[in-house]
Scaffold this active site. Structure first.
Site, PDB file in Angstrom:
ATOM      1  N   THR A  65      -5.162   4.512   0.607  1.00  9.17           N
ATOM      2  CA  THR A  65      -4.191   5.308   1.350  1.00  9.17           C
ATOM      3  C   THR A  65      -3.464   4.493   2.421  1.00  9.17           C
ATOM      4  OG1 THR A  65      -4.041   7.135   2.943  1.00  9.17           O
ATOM      5  CG2 THR A  65      -6.128   5.994   2.860  1.00  9.17           C
ATOM      6  N   ASP A  66      -2.288   4.960   2.806  1.00 13.13           N
ATOM      7  CA  ASP A  66      -1.556   4.292   3.892  1.00 13.13           C
ATOM      8  C   ASP A  66      -2.216   4.540   5.250  1.00 13.13           C
ATOM      9  OD1 ASP A  66      -0.869   6.971   4.263  1.00 13.13           O
ATOM     10  OD2 ASP A  66       1.298   6.649   4.261  1.00 13.13           O
ATOM     11  N   GLU A  67      -3.140   5.523   5.308  1.00 13.01           N
ATOM     12  CA  GLU A  67      -3.750   5.854   6.607  1.00 13.01           C
ATOM     13  C   GLU A  67      -4.602   4.723   7.158  1.00 13.01           C
ATOM     14  OE1 GLU A  67      -5.331   9.729   7.185  1.00 13.01           O
ATOM     15  OE2 GLU A  67      -3.784  10.679   5.976  1.00 13.01           O
ATOM     16  N   TYR A 109     -11.928   9.774   8.075  1.00 11.41           N
ATOM     17  CA  TYR A 109     -11.445   9.599   6.692  1.00 11.41           C
ATOM     18  C   TYR A 109     -10.825   8.211   6.514  1.00 11.41           C
ATOM     19  CZ  TYR A 109      -8.059   9.686   2.868  1.00 11.41           C
ATOM     20  OH  TYR A 109      -7.316   9.347   1.756  1.00 11.41           O
ATOM     21  N   LYS A 155     -11.985   4.971   4.231  1.00  7.90           N
ATOM     22  CA  LYS A 155     -11.145   4.363   3.179  1.00  7.90           C
ATOM     23  C   LYS A 155     -10.911   2.876   3.491  1.00  7.90           C
ATOM     24  CE  LYS A 155      -9.373   6.017   0.027  1.00  7.90           C
ATOM     25  NZ  LYS A 155      -9.852   6.245  -1.372  1.00  7.90           N
TER      26      LYS A 155
END
Ligand code: NAD
Ligand code: DAU
Length: 349
Positions: free
Chosen positions: A131-133, A156, A160
Protein backbone atom coordinates in the site's frame (compact mmCIF):
# COMPACT_ATOMS: atom_id res chain seq x y z
CA UNK A 1 1.57 -23.28 -17.61
CA UNK A 2 1.80 -21.64 -14.22
CA UNK A 3 0.45 -22.65 -10.82
CA UNK A 4 -0.24 -19.32 -9.16
CA UNK A 5 -1.03 -19.12 -5.46
CA UNK A 6 -3.12 -16.01 -4.80
CA UNK A 7 -3.52 -15.28 -1.08
CA UNK A 8 -6.56 -13.30 0.09
CA UNK A 9 -8.39 -14.01 -3.17
CA UNK A 10 -11.80 -13.94 -1.49
CA UNK A 11 -11.38 -10.31 -0.44
CA UNK A 12 -12.09 -7.13 -2.35
CA UNK A 13 -9.01 -6.71 -4.57
CA UNK A 14 -8.11 -10.40 -4.49
CA UNK A 15 -11.45 -11.44 -5.97
CA UNK A 16 -11.05 -9.01 -8.87
CA UNK A 17 -7.52 -10.27 -9.49
CA UNK A 18 -8.56 -13.94 -9.34
CA UNK A 19 -11.40 -13.27 -11.81
CA UNK A 20 -9.02 -11.52 -14.21
CA UNK A 21 -6.39 -14.28 -14.06
CA UNK A 22 -8.85 -17.19 -14.34
CA UNK A 23 -10.64 -15.68 -17.35
CA UNK A 24 -7.62 -14.26 -19.15
CA UNK A 25 -5.23 -17.19 -18.70
CA UNK A 26 -7.08 -20.52 -19.07
CA UNK A 27 -3.67 -22.20 -19.26
CA UNK A 28 -2.78 -21.09 -15.69
CA UNK A 29 -4.04 -22.82 -12.57
CA UNK A 30 -5.09 -20.21 -10.00
CA UNK A 31 -5.13 -21.46 -6.41
CA UNK A 32 -6.95 -19.05 -4.14
CA UNK A 33 -5.79 -19.48 -0.54
CA UNK A 34 -7.89 -17.59 1.97
CA UNK A 35 -8.89 -18.19 5.59
CA UNK A 36 -12.19 -16.31 5.07
CA UNK A 37 -12.13 -13.68 7.80
CA UNK A 38 -15.08 -11.27 8.03
CA UNK A 39 -13.65 -9.63 4.87
CA UNK A 40 -13.35 -12.80 2.81
CA UNK A 41 -16.44 -13.85 0.91
CA UNK A 42 -16.69 -16.64 -1.66
CA UNK A 43 -19.82 -15.01 -3.07
CA UNK A 44 -17.40 -12.49 -4.62
CA UNK A 45 -16.21 -15.30 -6.91
CA UNK A 46 -19.46 -17.11 -7.78
CA UNK A 47 -18.90 -16.54 -11.50
CA UNK A 48 -15.55 -18.36 -11.59
CA UNK A 49 -15.94 -21.01 -8.90
CA UNK A 50 -16.68 -23.81 -11.40
CA UNK A 51 -13.87 -23.00 -13.82
CA UNK A 52 -11.39 -25.83 -14.33
CA UNK A 53 -8.37 -23.63 -13.81
CA UNK A 54 -9.57 -22.35 -10.41
CA UNK A 55 -9.24 -23.97 -6.97
CA UNK A 56 -10.13 -22.57 -3.56
CA UNK A 57 -8.28 -23.72 -0.43
CA UNK A 58 -9.19 -22.52 3.02
CA UNK A 59 -5.97 -21.86 4.90
CA UNK A 60 -4.42 -19.32 7.25
CA UNK A 61 -1.18 -17.84 5.88
CA UNK A 62 0.21 -18.06 9.43
CA UNK A 63 -0.07 -21.88 9.38
CA UNK A 64 3.37 -22.68 7.99
CA UNK A 65 2.85 -26.44 7.94
CA UNK A 66 -0.42 -26.30 6.03
CA UNK A 67 0.85 -23.63 3.63
CA UNK A 68 3.91 -25.79 2.89
CA UNK A 69 1.64 -28.75 2.11
CA UNK A 70 -0.36 -26.60 -0.31
CA UNK A 71 2.84 -25.58 -2.12
CA UNK A 72 3.65 -29.26 -2.57
CA UNK A 73 0.17 -30.39 -3.52
CA UNK A 74 -0.24 -27.77 -6.25
CA UNK A 75 3.41 -27.44 -7.26
CA UNK A 76 3.27 -23.67 -6.80
CA UNK A 77 5.66 -21.66 -8.97
CA UNK A 78 4.31 -18.13 -8.41
CA UNK A 79 2.77 -16.32 -5.46
CA UNK A 80 0.69 -13.15 -5.50
CA UNK A 81 0.26 -12.19 -1.86
CA UNK A 82 -2.73 -10.04 -0.93
CA UNK A 83 -4.02 -11.66 2.28
CA UNK A 84 -4.00 -9.09 5.05
CA UNK A 85 -5.96 -7.26 7.67
CA UNK A 86 -6.68 -4.13 5.65
CA UNK A 87 -8.78 -1.62 7.61
CA UNK A 88 -6.98 1.24 9.40
CA UNK A 89 -9.74 1.81 11.99
CA UNK A 90 -9.66 -1.85 13.03
CA UNK A 91 -5.87 -1.64 13.38
CA UNK A 92 -6.30 1.20 15.86
CA UNK A 93 -8.64 -1.02 17.94
CA UNK A 94 -6.60 -4.23 17.66
CA UNK A 95 -2.99 -3.76 16.47
CA UNK A 96 -1.93 -7.29 17.47
CA UNK A 97 -4.07 -9.01 14.87
CA UNK A 98 -2.46 -6.77 12.21
CA UNK A 99 1.05 -7.73 13.35
CA UNK A 100 -0.02 -11.37 13.41
CA UNK A 101 -1.52 -11.55 9.91
CA UNK A 102 0.41 -8.90 8.02
CA UNK A 103 3.86 -9.45 9.55
CA UNK A 104 3.95 -13.01 10.89
CA UNK A 105 1.66 -14.27 8.12
CA UNK A 106 3.86 -12.77 5.41
CA UNK A 107 6.94 -14.19 7.10
CA UNK A 108 5.39 -17.64 7.27
CA UNK A 109 4.43 -17.44 3.59
CA UNK A 110 7.97 -16.39 2.68
CA UNK A 111 9.40 -19.31 4.65
CA UNK A 112 7.05 -21.79 2.96
CA UNK A 113 7.95 -20.35 -0.46
CA UNK A 114 11.69 -20.48 0.19
CA UNK A 115 11.40 -24.01 1.59
CA UNK A 116 9.48 -25.35 -1.40
CA UNK A 117 11.51 -23.63 -4.12
CA UNK A 118 14.69 -24.69 -2.33
CA UNK A 119 17.01 -22.29 -4.18
CA UNK A 120 15.63 -23.34 -7.55
CA UNK A 121 14.33 -19.89 -8.45
CA UNK A 122 14.12 -20.20 -12.23
CA UNK A 123 10.74 -18.96 -13.53
CA UNK A 124 9.59 -18.35 -9.97
CA UNK A 125 8.12 -15.15 -8.54
CA UNK A 126 6.91 -13.94 -5.15
CA UNK A 127 4.76 -10.84 -5.76
CA UNK A 128 3.87 -8.85 -2.65
CA UNK A 129 0.88 -6.48 -2.85
CA UNK A 130 1.33 -3.46 -0.61
CA UNK A 131 0.00 0.00 0.00
CA UNK A 132 0.97 3.65 -0.42
CA UNK A 133 0.30 4.13 3.31
CA UNK A 134 3.82 2.84 4.09
CA UNK A 135 5.15 6.20 2.82
CA UNK A 136 3.29 8.17 5.50
CA UNK A 137 1.53 11.43 4.82
CA UNK A 138 2.09 14.27 2.34
CA UNK A 139 1.52 17.99 2.81
CA UNK A 140 -0.35 20.04 0.22
CA UNK A 141 2.15 19.22 -2.52
CA UNK A 142 4.30 16.42 -3.88
CA UNK A 143 3.86 12.73 -4.63
CA UNK A 144 5.06 9.40 -3.27
CA UNK A 145 7.65 7.85 -5.59
CA UNK A 146 9.33 4.47 -5.32
CA UNK A 147 12.24 6.28 -3.59
CA UNK A 148 10.16 7.92 -0.85
CA UNK A 149 11.37 6.83 2.60
CA UNK A 150 8.99 4.70 4.65
CA UNK A 151 7.19 6.59 7.44
CA UNK A 152 4.09 4.63 8.48
CA UNK A 153 1.77 6.11 11.11
CA UNK A 154 -1.03 3.63 11.79
CA UNK A 155 -0.66 0.08 13.13
CA UNK A 156 -2.00 -1.06 9.72
CA UNK A 157 0.61 0.83 7.69
CA UNK A 158 3.37 -0.12 10.16
CA UNK A 159 2.47 -3.79 9.70
CA UNK A 160 2.43 -3.45 5.90
CA UNK A 161 5.77 -1.59 5.96
CA UNK A 162 7.22 -4.39 8.07
CA UNK A 163 5.93 -7.01 5.64
CA UNK A 164 7.54 -5.11 2.72
CA UNK A 165 10.85 -5.11 4.62
CA UNK A 166 10.65 -8.87 5.18
CA UNK A 167 9.99 -9.46 1.48
CA UNK A 168 13.06 -7.37 0.52
CA UNK A 169 15.12 -9.10 3.23
CA UNK A 170 14.28 -12.49 1.69
CA UNK A 171 15.39 -11.21 -1.71
CA UNK A 172 18.67 -9.82 -0.34
CA UNK A 173 19.45 -12.69 2.02
CA UNK A 174 18.24 -15.78 0.18
CA UNK A 175 17.95 -14.52 -3.39
CA UNK A 176 14.16 -15.00 -3.48
CA UNK A 177 12.80 -13.50 -6.73
CA UNK A 178 10.41 -10.81 -5.55
CA UNK A 179 8.51 -7.82 -6.80
CA UNK A 180 6.45 -5.34 -4.72
CA UNK A 181 3.76 -2.88 -5.68
CA UNK A 182 2.37 -0.08 -3.52
CA UNK A 183 -1.08 1.09 -4.51
CA UNK A 184 -3.37 3.95 -3.58
CA UNK A 185 -7.01 3.70 -2.40
CA UNK A 186 -9.12 1.29 -4.45
CA UNK A 187 -12.85 1.52 -5.08
CA UNK A 188 -15.35 -0.65 -6.94
CA UNK A 189 -17.63 -3.66 -6.47
CA UNK A 190 -17.32 -6.21 -3.64
CA UNK A 191 -15.58 -3.85 -1.20
CA UNK A 192 -16.49 -4.52 2.41
CA UNK A 193 -18.66 -1.67 3.75
CA UNK A 194 -16.25 -0.64 6.48
CA UNK A 195 -14.31 1.41 3.91
CA UNK A 196 -15.43 4.95 3.04
CA UNK A 197 -17.09 4.43 -0.35
CA UNK A 198 -19.30 1.34 0.20
CA UNK A 199 -20.07 2.40 3.79
CA UNK A 200 -21.30 5.81 2.69
CA UNK A 201 -23.26 4.48 -0.32
CA UNK A 202 -25.05 2.06 2.01
CA UNK A 203 -25.77 4.78 4.57
CA UNK A 204 -27.09 7.20 1.93
CA UNK A 205 -29.44 4.49 0.62
CA UNK A 206 -30.67 3.84 4.17
CA UNK A 207 -30.83 7.51 5.22
CA UNK A 208 -28.27 6.96 7.94
CA UNK A 209 -25.75 9.58 9.17
CA UNK A 210 -22.52 9.88 7.16
CA UNK A 211 -19.68 9.96 9.72
CA UNK A 212 -17.08 12.31 8.22
CA UNK A 213 -13.84 12.20 10.23
CA UNK A 214 -12.48 15.60 11.30
CA UNK A 215 -13.25 18.31 8.77
CA UNK A 216 -13.35 15.97 5.77
CA UNK A 217 -10.22 17.63 4.41
CA UNK A 218 -8.02 14.55 4.10
CA UNK A 219 -7.05 13.67 0.56
CA UNK A 220 -6.88 10.23 -1.06
CA UNK A 221 -5.90 9.13 -4.57
CA UNK A 222 -8.65 6.80 -5.84
CA UNK A 223 -8.14 3.99 -8.35
CA UNK A 224 -10.80 1.71 -9.84
CA UNK A 225 -10.15 -1.80 -8.51
CA UNK A 226 -10.14 -3.42 -11.97
CA UNK A 227 -7.30 -1.08 -12.92
CA UNK A 228 -5.34 -2.27 -9.88
CA UNK A 229 -5.91 -5.88 -10.97
CA UNK A 230 -4.72 -4.95 -14.51
CA UNK A 231 -1.61 -3.34 -13.03
CA UNK A 232 -0.83 -6.46 -10.97
CA UNK A 233 -1.22 -8.56 -14.14
CA UNK A 234 1.26 -6.32 -16.00
CA UNK A 235 3.80 -6.24 -13.16
CA UNK A 236 3.47 -9.99 -12.59
CA UNK A 237 4.37 -10.66 -16.23
CA UNK A 238 6.74 -7.80 -17.06
CA UNK A 239 8.03 -6.35 -13.78
CA UNK A 240 11.76 -6.35 -13.11
CA UNK A 241 12.84 -8.74 -10.35
CA UNK A 242 13.63 -6.94 -7.11
CA UNK A 243 11.84 -3.77 -8.21
CA UNK A 244 9.03 -1.78 -6.63
CA UNK A 245 6.19 -0.22 -8.63
CA UNK A 246 3.83 2.46 -7.38
CA UNK A 247 0.25 2.21 -8.64
CA UNK A 248 -2.14 5.16 -8.51
CA UNK A 249 -4.81 6.97 -10.41
CA UNK A 250 -3.50 10.57 -10.45
CA UNK A 251 -6.98 11.12 -9.06
CA UNK A 252 -6.93 13.05 -5.80
CA UNK A 253 -10.08 13.88 -3.90
CA UNK A 254 -10.68 15.69 -0.64
CA UNK A 255 -12.98 13.37 1.35
CA UNK A 256 -15.79 15.92 1.63
CA UNK A 257 -15.79 16.59 -2.13
CA UNK A 258 -15.85 12.88 -2.90
CA UNK A 259 -18.68 12.37 -0.40
CA UNK A 260 -20.73 15.07 -2.16
CA UNK A 261 -20.18 13.32 -5.52
CA UNK A 262 -21.39 10.04 -3.97
CA UNK A 263 -24.44 11.76 -2.50
CA UNK A 264 -25.37 13.32 -5.86
CA UNK A 265 -24.90 10.04 -7.70
CA UNK A 266 -26.88 7.90 -5.25
CA UNK A 267 -29.69 10.48 -5.04
CA UNK A 268 -29.92 10.68 -8.83
CA UNK A 269 -29.91 6.92 -9.36
CA UNK A 270 -32.56 6.48 -6.66
CA UNK A 271 -34.74 9.18 -8.21
CA UNK A 272 -34.34 11.55 -5.22
CA UNK A 273 -33.67 15.24 -5.72
CA UNK A 274 -29.88 15.51 -6.24
CA UNK A 275 -28.16 16.62 -3.06
CA UNK A 276 -31.07 16.00 -0.66
CA UNK A 277 -28.95 13.47 1.25
CA UNK A 278 -26.35 16.13 2.08
CA UNK A 279 -28.28 16.60 5.31
CA UNK A 280 -26.90 13.21 6.40
CA UNK A 281 -23.34 14.56 6.60
CA UNK A 282 -22.23 14.38 10.24
CA UNK A 283 -18.78 15.54 11.30
CA UNK A 284 -17.36 13.19 13.95
CA UNK A 285 -14.14 12.88 15.97
CA UNK A 286 -11.16 12.50 13.68
CA UNK A 287 -9.36 9.16 13.19
CA UNK A 288 -6.32 8.97 15.50
CA UNK A 289 -3.10 9.63 13.56
CA UNK A 290 -5.15 10.43 10.44
CA UNK A 291 -2.79 10.87 7.46
CA UNK A 292 -3.58 14.14 5.69
CA UNK A 293 -2.83 13.33 2.07
CA UNK A 294 -1.77 10.43 -0.13
CA UNK A 295 -0.82 10.90 -3.78
CA UNK A 296 1.03 8.37 -5.88
CA UNK A 297 3.38 9.06 -8.74
CA UNK A 298 2.86 6.00 -10.95
CA UNK A 299 4.93 7.27 -13.88
CA UNK A 300 7.51 4.46 -13.51
CA UNK A 301 4.78 1.90 -14.16
CA UNK A 302 3.54 3.90 -17.14
CA UNK A 303 6.95 4.59 -18.66
CA UNK A 304 8.52 1.16 -18.10
CA UNK A 305 5.58 -1.24 -18.38
CA UNK A 306 2.98 0.80 -20.28
CA UNK A 307 0.18 0.63 -17.66
CA UNK A 308 -2.34 3.45 -17.26
CA UNK A 309 -5.73 3.64 -15.53
CA UNK A 310 -8.44 2.75 -18.03
CA UNK A 311 -11.30 4.60 -16.43
CA UNK A 312 -12.08 8.22 -15.62
CA UNK A 313 -13.25 8.69 -12.02
CA UNK A 314 -16.70 10.01 -13.00
CA UNK A 315 -17.39 6.80 -14.91
CA UNK A 316 -15.88 4.60 -12.18
CA UNK A 317 -17.92 6.11 -9.36
CA UNK A 318 -21.13 5.92 -11.42
CA UNK A 319 -20.49 2.22 -12.14
CA UNK A 320 -19.63 1.58 -8.51
CA UNK A 321 -22.72 3.25 -7.08
CA UNK A 322 -24.90 1.44 -9.65
CA UNK A 323 -23.32 -1.92 -8.68
CA UNK A 324 -24.08 -1.44 -4.96
CA UNK A 325 -27.65 -0.36 -5.73
CA UNK A 326 -28.20 -3.41 -7.95
CA UNK A 327 -26.56 -5.81 -5.50
CA UNK A 328 -28.41 -4.96 -2.31
CA UNK A 329 -28.67 -8.68 -1.50
CA UNK A 330 -24.85 -8.88 -1.33
CA UNK A 331 -24.84 -5.77 0.87
CA UNK A 332 -27.57 -7.15 3.15
CA UNK A 333 -25.67 -10.41 3.62
CA UNK A 334 -22.37 -8.80 4.53
CA UNK A 335 -23.97 -6.24 6.84
CA UNK A 336 -25.98 -8.71 8.89
CA UNK A 337 -24.72 -10.41 12.06
CA UNK A 338 -21.32 -9.35 13.32
CA UNK A 339 -21.20 -6.24 11.13
CA UNK A 340 -23.90 -4.68 13.33
CA UNK A 341 -21.70 -5.14 16.41
CA UNK A 342 -18.74 -3.61 14.56
CA UNK A 343 -20.85 -0.63 13.45
CA UNK A 344 -22.16 0.03 16.93
CA UNK A 345 -18.70 -0.16 18.44
CA UNK A 346 -17.14 2.20 15.91
CA UNK A 347 -19.90 4.72 15.25
CA UNK A 348 -22.74 4.60 17.82
CA UNK A 349 -21.15 6.46 20.69
P1 NAD B 1 -9.76 -7.21 2.16
O1 NAD B 1 -9.75 -6.92 3.64
O2 NAD B 1 -10.97 -6.93 1.37
O3 NAD B 1 -9.39 -8.74 1.92
C1 NAD B 1 -8.39 -9.41 2.64
C2 NAD B 1 -8.53 -10.90 2.36
O4 NAD B 1 -7.46 -11.58 3.06
C3 NAD B 1 -9.84 -11.51 2.87
O5 NAD B 1 -10.39 -12.37 1.90
C4 NAD B 1 -9.43 -12.28 4.11
O6 NAD B 1 -10.25 -13.40 4.38
C5 NAD B 1 -8.01 -12.70 3.74
N1 NAD B 1 -7.19 -12.96 4.93
C6 NAD B 1 -7.03 -12.17 6.02
N2 NAD B 1 -6.22 -12.78 6.91
C7 NAD B 1 -5.84 -13.96 6.35
C8 NAD B 1 -5.00 -15.02 6.78
N3 NAD B 1 -4.41 -14.98 7.98
N4 NAD B 1 -4.82 -16.08 5.96
C9 NAD B 1 -5.44 -16.13 4.75
N5 NAD B 1 -6.26 -15.17 4.30
C10 NAD B 1 -6.45 -14.09 5.09
O7 NAD B 1 -8.49 -6.44 1.61
P2 NAD B 1 -8.29 -5.67 0.22
O8 NAD B 1 -8.78 -4.30 0.36
O9 NAD B 1 -8.78 -6.51 -0.88
O10 NAD B 1 -6.69 -5.60 0.19
C11 NAD B 1 -5.93 -6.66 -0.34
C12 NAD B 1 -4.45 -6.32 -0.23
O11 NAD B 1 -4.19 -5.13 -0.95
C13 NAD B 1 -3.98 -6.08 1.19
O12 NAD B 1 -2.70 -6.62 1.32
C14 NAD B 1 -3.94 -4.56 1.31
O13 NAD B 1 -2.98 -4.15 2.25
C15 NAD B 1 -3.58 -4.18 -0.09
N6 NAD B 1 -4.05 -2.85 -0.54
C16 NAD B 1 -5.36 -2.50 -0.40
C17 NAD B 1 -5.80 -1.26 -0.90
C18 NAD B 1 -7.25 -0.83 -0.81
O14 NAD B 1 -7.57 0.30 -1.16
N7 NAD B 1 -8.17 -1.67 -0.37
C19 NAD B 1 -4.88 -0.40 -1.52
C20 NAD B 1 -3.54 -0.79 -1.61
C21 NAD B 1 -3.14 -2.02 -1.13
O1 DAU C 1 -4.14 4.07 0.50
C1 DAU C 1 -4.37 2.70 0.42
C2 DAU C 1 -5.20 2.25 1.60
O2 DAU C 1 -6.51 2.75 1.38
C3 DAU C 1 -5.23 0.73 1.76
O3 DAU C 1 -3.94 0.26 2.04
C4 DAU C 1 -6.18 0.34 2.90
O4 DAU C 1 -6.27 -1.08 2.97
C5 DAU C 1 -7.55 0.92 2.59
O5 DAU C 1 -8.42 0.64 3.67
C6 DAU C 1 -7.47 2.43 2.37
O6 DAU C 1 -7.15 3.12 3.61
P1 DAU C 1 -7.88 4.48 4.03
O7 DAU C 1 -7.78 4.62 5.49
O8 DAU C 1 -7.41 5.61 3.20
O9 DAU C 1 -9.39 4.12 3.56
P2 DAU C 1 -10.82 4.33 4.26
O10 DAU C 1 -11.84 3.94 3.25
O11 DAU C 1 -10.89 3.69 5.60
O12 DAU C 1 -10.88 5.90 4.48
C7 DAU C 1 -10.76 6.80 3.39
C8 DAU C 1 -10.81 8.20 3.96
O13 DAU C 1 -12.13 8.46 4.49
C9 DAU C 1 -9.87 8.43 5.13
O14 DAU C 1 -9.34 9.75 5.06
C10 DAU C 1 -10.74 8.29 6.36
C11 DAU C 1 -12.10 8.79 5.88
N1 DAU C 1 -13.27 8.14 6.54
C12 DAU C 1 -13.33 6.79 6.53
C13 DAU C 1 -14.39 6.13 7.14
C14 DAU C 1 -14.45 4.62 7.15
C15 DAU C 1 -14.29 8.92 7.11
O15 DAU C 1 -14.24 10.15 7.07
N2 DAU C 1 -15.33 8.27 7.70
C16 DAU C 1 -15.42 6.91 7.76
O16 DAU C 1 -16.41 6.39 8.35
Amino acid sequence: MKNILVTGGAGFIGSHLVRLLVNKYPEYHVINMDVLTYAGNLENLKDVEDKENYTFVKCDICDLKKVSQIFKEYNIDSVIHLAAESHVDRSIEDPFSFAQTNVMGTLSLLQATKGFWNSNFENKLFYHVSTDEVYGSLGEEGFFTEETAYDPHSPYSASKASSDHFVRAFADTYGLPVVISNCSNNYGSYQFPEKLIPLFINNIVNNKPLPVYGKGENVRDWLFVNDHARAIDVIFHKGKLGDTYNIGGFNEWKNIDLIKVMIKTVDRLLGRNEGTSEKLITYVTDRAGHDLRYAIDSSKLKNELGWEPSLQFEEGIEKTVAWYLQNNEWMEKVTSGKYQEYYQKMYDN
